[in-house]
Every structure is written in structure tokens, then in C-alpha cells.
Design a protein around this motif. Structure first.
Motif, PDB file in Angstrom:
ATOM      1  N   SER A 234      -1.265  26.400  11.461  1.00 22.01           N
ATOM      2  CA  SER A 234      -1.325  25.717  10.054  1.00 22.01           C
ATOM      3  C   SER A 234      -2.784  25.449  10.242  1.00 22.01           C
ATOM      4  CB  SER A 234      -0.847  24.326  10.119  1.00 22.01           C
ATOM      5  OG  SER A 234       0.729  24.363  10.523  1.00 22.01           O
ATOM      6  N   LYS A 235      -3.699  26.069  10.547  1.00 20.68           N
ATOM      7  CA  LYS A 235      -5.158  26.156  10.534  1.00 20.68           C
ATOM      8  C   LYS A 235      -5.396  27.414   9.529  1.00 20.68           C
ATOM      9  CE  LYS A 235      -6.157  23.843  15.196  1.00 20.68           C
ATOM     10  NZ  LYS A 235      -6.676  22.668  14.419  1.00 20.68           N
ATOM     11  N   GLN A 236      -6.636  27.147   8.655  1.00 20.64           N
ATOM     12  CA  GLN A 236      -7.231  28.367   7.974  1.00 20.64           C
ATOM     13  C   GLN A 236      -8.726  28.146   7.995  1.00 20.64           C
ATOM     14  OE1 GLN A 236      -5.932  31.165   7.285  1.00 20.64           O
ATOM     15  NE2 GLN A 236      -8.062  31.824   6.821  1.00 20.64           N
ATOM     16  N   TYR A 237      -9.550  29.187   8.314  1.00 18.64           N
ATOM     17  CA  TYR A 237     -10.899  29.039   8.611  1.00 18.64           C
ATOM     18  C   TYR A 237     -11.670  29.596   7.256  1.00 18.64           C
ATOM     19  CZ  TYR A 237      -8.991  28.877  13.260  1.00 18.64           C
ATOM     20  OH  TYR A 237      -8.255  28.438  14.511  1.00 18.64           O
ATOM     21  N   SER A 238     -12.703  29.159   6.939  1.00 16.68           N
ATOM     22  CA  SER A 238     -13.168  29.535   5.930  1.00 16.68           C
ATOM     23  C   SER A 238     -14.427  30.795   5.894  1.00 16.68           C
ATOM     24  CB  SER A 238     -14.269  28.261   5.332  1.00 16.68           C
ATOM     25  OG  SER A 238     -15.101  28.256   6.038  1.00 16.68           O
ATOM     26  N   PHE A 239     -15.002  30.826   7.429  1.00 18.89           N
ATOM     27  CA  PHE A 239     -16.014  31.689   7.555  1.00 18.89           C
ATOM     28  C   PHE A 239     -17.179  31.676   6.657  1.00 18.89           C
ATOM     29  CE2 PHE A 239     -11.921  33.216   9.443  1.00 18.89           C
ATOM     30  CZ  PHE A 239     -12.358  33.464  10.879  1.00 18.89           C
ATOM     31  N   ASP A 240     -17.493  30.521   6.205  1.00 20.52           N
ATOM     32  CA  ASP A 240     -18.310  30.518   4.976  1.00 20.52           C
ATOM     33  C   ASP A 240     -19.587  29.677   5.810  1.00 20.52           C
ATOM     34  OD1 ASP A 240     -19.890  30.146   2.993  1.00 20.52           O
ATOM     35  OD2 ASP A 240     -18.444  28.444   1.893  1.00 20.52           O
ATOM     36  N   LEU A 241     -20.590  30.487   6.054  1.00 22.97           N
ATOM     37  CA  LEU A 241     -21.974  29.681   6.494  1.00 22.97           C
ATOM     38  C   LEU A 241     -22.524  28.968   5.667  1.00 22.97           C
ATOM     39  CD1 LEU A 241     -23.652  32.628   8.396  1.00 22.97           C
ATOM     40  CD2 LEU A 241     -22.471  30.919   9.402  1.00 22.97           C
ATOM     41  N   GLY A 242     -22.178  28.949   4.422  1.00 20.17           N
ATOM     42  CA  GLY A 242     -22.846  27.926   3.351  1.00 20.17           C
ATOM     43  C   GLY A 242     -21.934  27.052   2.996  1.00 20.17           C
ATOM     44  N   ASP A 243     -20.925  26.694   3.601  1.00 21.11           N
ATOM     45  CA  ASP A 243     -20.024  25.627   3.305  1.00 21.11           C
ATOM     46  C   ASP A 243     -19.793  25.372   1.836  1.00 21.11           C
ATOM     47  OD1 ASP A 243     -19.628  24.672   5.983  1.00 21.11           O
ATOM     48  OD2 ASP A 243     -21.455  23.679   5.890  1.00 21.11           O
ATOM     49  N   GLN A 267     -12.048  23.698   9.424  1.00 25.90           N
ATOM     50  CA  GLN A 267     -12.912  24.251  10.252  1.00 25.90           C
ATOM     51  C   GLN A 267     -13.738  25.753   9.823  1.00 25.90           C
ATOM     52  OE1 GLN A 267     -10.646  25.003  13.687  1.00 25.90           O
ATOM     53  NE2 GLN A 267      -9.808  22.719  14.012  1.00 25.90           N
ATOM     54  N   GLN A 268     -14.576  26.017  10.071  1.00 21.99           N
ATOM     55  CA  GLN A 268     -15.468  26.941   9.513  1.00 21.99           C
ATOM     56  C   GLN A 268     -15.006  28.222  10.341  1.00 21.99           C
ATOM     57  OE1 GLN A 268     -19.629  27.968  10.839  1.00 21.99           O
ATOM     58  NE2 GLN A 268     -20.073  27.551   8.608  1.00 21.99           N
ATOM     59  N   ILE A 308     -30.322  33.988  12.025  1.00 25.19           N
ATOM     60  CA  ILE A 308     -29.052  33.365  11.523  1.00 25.19           C
ATOM     61  C   ILE A 308     -29.103  31.910  11.448  1.00 25.19           C
ATOM     62  CG2 ILE A 308     -26.388  33.238  11.561  1.00 25.19           C
ATOM     63  CD1 ILE A 308     -26.602  36.241  12.069  1.00 25.19           C
ATOM     64  N   ASP A 309     -29.440  31.429  13.008  1.00 22.35           N
ATOM     65  CA  ASP A 309     -29.362  29.866  13.461  1.00 22.35           C
ATOM     66  C   ASP A 309     -30.353  29.134  12.505  1.00 22.35           C
ATOM     67  OD1 ASP A 309     -27.200  30.175  14.951  1.00 22.35           O
ATOM     68  OD2 ASP A 309     -28.377  30.301  16.838  1.00 22.35           O
ATOM     69  N   MET A 310     -31.564  29.809  12.391  1.00 30.74           N
ATOM     70  CA  MET A 310     -32.676  29.412  11.671  1.00 30.74           C
ATOM     71  C   MET A 310     -32.325  29.126  10.330  1.00 30.74           C
ATOM     72  SD  MET A 310     -35.923  31.054  12.976  1.00 30.74           S
ATOM     73  CE  MET A 310     -37.057  30.441  11.907  1.00 30.74           C
ATOM     74  N   ASP A 311     -31.611  30.129   9.665  1.00 32.04           N
ATOM     75  CA  ASP A 311     -31.442  30.223   8.069  1.00 32.04           C
ATOM     76  C   ASP A 311     -30.283  29.242   7.629  1.00 32.04           C
ATOM     77  OD1 ASP A 311     -33.365  31.881   7.743  1.00 32.04           O
ATOM     78  OD2 ASP A 311     -32.243  33.980   7.596  1.00 32.04           O
ATOM     79  N   PHE A 312     -28.982  29.300   8.530  1.00 37.26           N
ATOM     80  CA  PHE A 312     -27.995  28.600   8.185  1.00 37.26           C
ATOM     81  C   PHE A 312     -27.463  27.375   9.130  1.00 37.26           C
ATOM     82  CE2 PHE A 312     -27.629  32.968   6.497  1.00 37.26           C
ATOM     83  CZ  PHE A 312     -27.493  32.615   5.153  1.00 37.26           C
ATOM     84  N   GLY A 313     -28.185  27.447  10.310  1.00 41.83           N
ATOM     85  CA  GLY A 313     -27.692  26.434  11.539  1.00 41.83           C
ATOM     86  C   GLY A 313     -26.519  27.236  12.250  1.00 41.83           C
ATOM     87  N   PRO A 314     -26.429  26.580  13.410  1.00 38.05           N
ATOM     88  CA  PRO A 314     -25.295  27.202  14.376  1.00 38.05           C
ATOM     89  C   PRO A 314     -24.190  27.273  13.918  1.00 38.05           C
ATOM     90  CG  PRO A 314     -26.658  25.401  15.566  1.00 38.05           C
ATOM     91  CD  PRO A 314     -27.000  25.368  14.010  1.00 38.05           C
ATOM     92  N   MET A 315     -23.381  28.367  14.011  1.00 38.38           N
ATOM     93  CA  MET A 315     -22.021  28.521  13.735  1.00 38.38           C
ATOM     94  C   MET A 315     -21.137  27.253  14.163  1.00 38.38           C
ATOM     95  SD  MET A 315     -19.698  30.522  12.254  1.00 38.38           S
ATOM     96  CE  MET A 315     -20.098  32.249  12.346  1.00 38.38           C
ATOM     97  N   LYS A 316     -20.131  26.768  13.257  1.00 39.23           N
ATOM     98  CA  LYS A 316     -19.447  25.529  13.834  1.00 39.23           C
ATOM     99  C   LYS A 316     -17.903  26.023  13.869  1.00 39.23           C
ATOM    100  CE  LYS A 316     -19.931  23.357   9.591  1.00 39.23           C
ATOM    101  NZ  LYS A 316     -19.753  22.724   8.647  1.00 39.23           N
ATOM    102  N   SER A 317     -17.263  25.709  15.159  1.00 36.10           N
ATOM    103  CA  SER A 317     -16.171  25.813  15.557  1.00 36.10           C
ATOM    104  C   SER A 317     -15.404  24.790  15.883  1.00 36.10           C
ATOM    105  CB  SER A 317     -16.339  27.045  16.681  1.00 36.10           C
ATOM    106  OG  SER A 317     -16.837  26.429  17.816  1.00 36.10           O
ATOM    107  N   SER A 318     -14.010  25.128  16.215  1.00 32.56           N
ATOM    108  CA  SER A 318     -13.279  24.011  16.652  1.00 32.56           C
ATOM    109  C   SER A 318     -13.463  23.720  17.945  1.00 32.56           C
ATOM    110  CB  SER A 318     -11.777  24.748  16.513  1.00 32.56           C
ATOM    111  OG  SER A 318     -11.597  25.834  17.395  1.00 32.56           O
TER     112      SER A 318
END
Length: 318
Positions: A234-243, A267-268, A308-318
């Protein structure tokens, strides 16, 4: 743009090599209803999507398509590990090639009487873009009609058939390496069924009367039940760094699976699991990279992740 986090989307359990299971899993990778098909179909649908007002649907399809890239990586890596079973090359590391048939040994004899010989003859004990019969994956599998309802119906059917086949694959092998991946994909296929079913409901389509999701009773499989108890279906991820994904406007409310869970698209990305590179196979004349090249690869990857971390911030995860 797409970025790669050097982790597997799900852990792969360790077990003995099993070339027969590897060949069966090729159907789940390169077959008509396999992961290469879902990846390409959803990405092409999202690339060709028309109508700005339908952005939530585009984002939903694109997010699932992006996840399917990781599924191709997961099942391909699993196949490779299941094939990594020939006796290890016994020559000296400094020797370019060992003496052929040394002391009567035939390092690749397993290839002539276990499943797909191309796994050894062509692929150096690795996954290939083929089905379980060795037929090459075809771009003609991709369905992209340009009609949203038709595409969503076809996607729901694709996920349903894929889950059905993976349940059959589960019952073909007791190998823990194979089952750990098969079980994860069974549950994620159900999540994607839920996504497309929910999308159709928002468009007023009564999909249940025309395309019921097949009953597989997959919850009887212990590995699957553990993931279902975590609510992974029942979870779906966006994989969208730009939210900027609007998929959550669709993937919400009670699950179409009628299992009492609520859909969650907050969740991203999932947490992921370590991705270890397979050992070299010198009997396949596949020595891999030398130390200098490996050091360069690792340094480049570290630089890319830092940027990538500088441009978009760290990847968010569950």
C-alpha cells in the motif's frame, strides 16, 4: 533526469547457486510480462503523456516506471548470483589464462546440462534480456495508446499477470536467493495494481466488473506475508528529488485490494539495501576492472553523490 543510488531496492538473501532457478527468473525479467516490459511501458507512457491537467496521472506512471528500473536491477542481480556457481578458477592471479582442462577439470561443465547455456556461453554467468525460453525481449511488448483509460487498464492487466507469474515462479524453487526477490516483486506488483486500480476509479471506471485482480493467495508464502504485514503493498514512492510529484492526489484512501490498509504516497524512496559487486569469474575470462580503474570508479561515484546532495539535499527514505 534520473539519478542512481548505489543500493539495491531490496536485500537479496544468500543461498546456493541454482542455474535452473536463474533461467526461470528470466521470464520475470525479459518475458512479455516481466520487469523490462513494465519499465519500458511506463516510461514511454510518461514521456508521451499529453494534457497538463492530467499531471497527477503522469507522475504516478512515471514514479512506478522509475521504480521498475530498480526492479530490473534487482532481478538481474539475483539471476547473476544464482548463476555464480562454477568451480572457481584455480590458476595463479598473475597468469592470464590457466592451463585448459587442468587435471581433467572442466570449469564450465555445468553449462551444458543446466538450463540456458547462453548464461555461460554468452553472458559470463549473468542475466540477459531474454525470457525463460531464451527469446530476446521485444520493444513491441510496449503498449502506449495515448488514451489514459486504455493505458491504465493495460497497466493493471500487466501488473496482475506479472504477479500471477511470479507466484508461479515462487512455487518452482525453494532457493532463498530467488524467493527473496520473487516475494518482494509479488508485493510491489500488488502495490502497482492498487495504484492503477485507484487511478481508474478516479476516472469513473468500474474496473472490477471487467478486470478483477487475480486471487493468488500469495499471503500464504511466509516471505510475502512478512512484507504484507509491513504494508508494502500500500506504499508508492515518487522517486522525485524535486518533490514536485502529484501522484499522491491519486494514490490515497483505502486500498483497492480490500485488505483494510490505506494507500500512502508520502515517501520519496525506500531505504534500500547494500549493493555488492559480484566476484570476478576468471574461468569465463571475465576478470573485471584492475585496481586503478576500480579506484577511479569509486572516486567518481563519490563525487557524483556529493554533487547530488549539494544540489538536491540527501535522498529521503522510509
Amino acid at each position: 533526469m534520473y539519478f542512481h543510488l548505489q543500493q539495491l531496492i531490496n536485500p537479496i538473501e544468500q543461498d546456493e547457486p541454482d542455474p535452473a532457478a536463474a533461467n526461470a527468473l528470466q521470464e520475470g525479467l525479459g518475458g512479455q510480462f516481466g520487469e523490462m516490459r513494465t519499465m519500458m511501458q511506463y516510461l514511454f507512457q510518461s514521456i508521451n503523456f499529453r494534457g497538463p491537467s492530467g499531471k497527477p496521472y503522469k507522475d504516478l506512471i512515471q514514479g512506478i516506471g522509475t521504480e521498475e528500473i530498480s526492479h530490473v536491477e534487482l532481478i538481474g542481480t539475483t539471476i547473476s548470483r544464482l548463476l555464480d556457481g562454477s568451480p572457481r578458477y584455480q590458476g595463479k592471479p598473475t597468469d592470464p589464462v590457466d592451463e585448459p582442462g587442468k587435471r581433467g577439470a572442466t570449469p564450465l561443465s555445468i553449462a551444458v546440462d543446466h538450463s540456458n547455456i547462453h548464461h555461460y556461453l554468452v553472458g559470463a554467468q549473468g542475466a540477459m534480456p531474454v525470457d525463460a525460453a531464451g527469446n530476446p525481449w521485444l520493444g513491441s511488448y510496449v503498449y502506449n495508446s495515448g488514451n489514459l483509460v486504455l493505458d491504465l487498464l493495460y497497466n493493471l492487466m500487466l501488473e496482475s499477470t506479472g504477479r500471477l507469474q511470479k507466484c508461479r515462479l515462487y512455487e518452482m524453487t525453494a532457493n532463498k536467493t530467488a524467493r527473496s526477490t520473487i516475494s518482494y516483486l509479488i508485493v510491489r506488483d500488488q502495490a502497482h495494481e492498487n495504484a492503477y486500480a485507484k487511478a481508474l476509479e478516479t476516472l469513473g471506471v468500474n474496473w472490477r466488473t471487467s478486470l478483477p485482480i487475480p486471487k493468488t493467495n500469495a499471503e500464504q508464502f511466509p516471505e510475502v506475508k512478512r512484507l504484507l504485514d509491513l504494508g508494502l503493498q500500500s506504499k508508492q514512492y515518487s522517486f522525485d528529488l524535486g518533490d514536485q510529484s502529484e501522484a499522491g492526489k491519486i494514490f490515497q484512501g483505502m486500498s483497492p485490494s480490500n485488505d483494510g490498509t490505506e494507500l500512502d504516497a508520502s515517501q520519496q524512496a525506500p531505504q534500500g539495501a547494500p549493493l555488492d559487486i559480484a566476484p570476478e569469474r576468471l574461468e569465463e575470462f571475465a576478470p573485471g576492472a584492475d585496481k586503478e580503474l576500480r579506484a577511479l570508479i569509486e572516486a567518481t561515484a563519490a563525487m557524483e553523490m556529493a554533487q547530488i546532495d549539494m544540489d538536491f539535499g540527501p535522498m529521503k527514505s522510509s
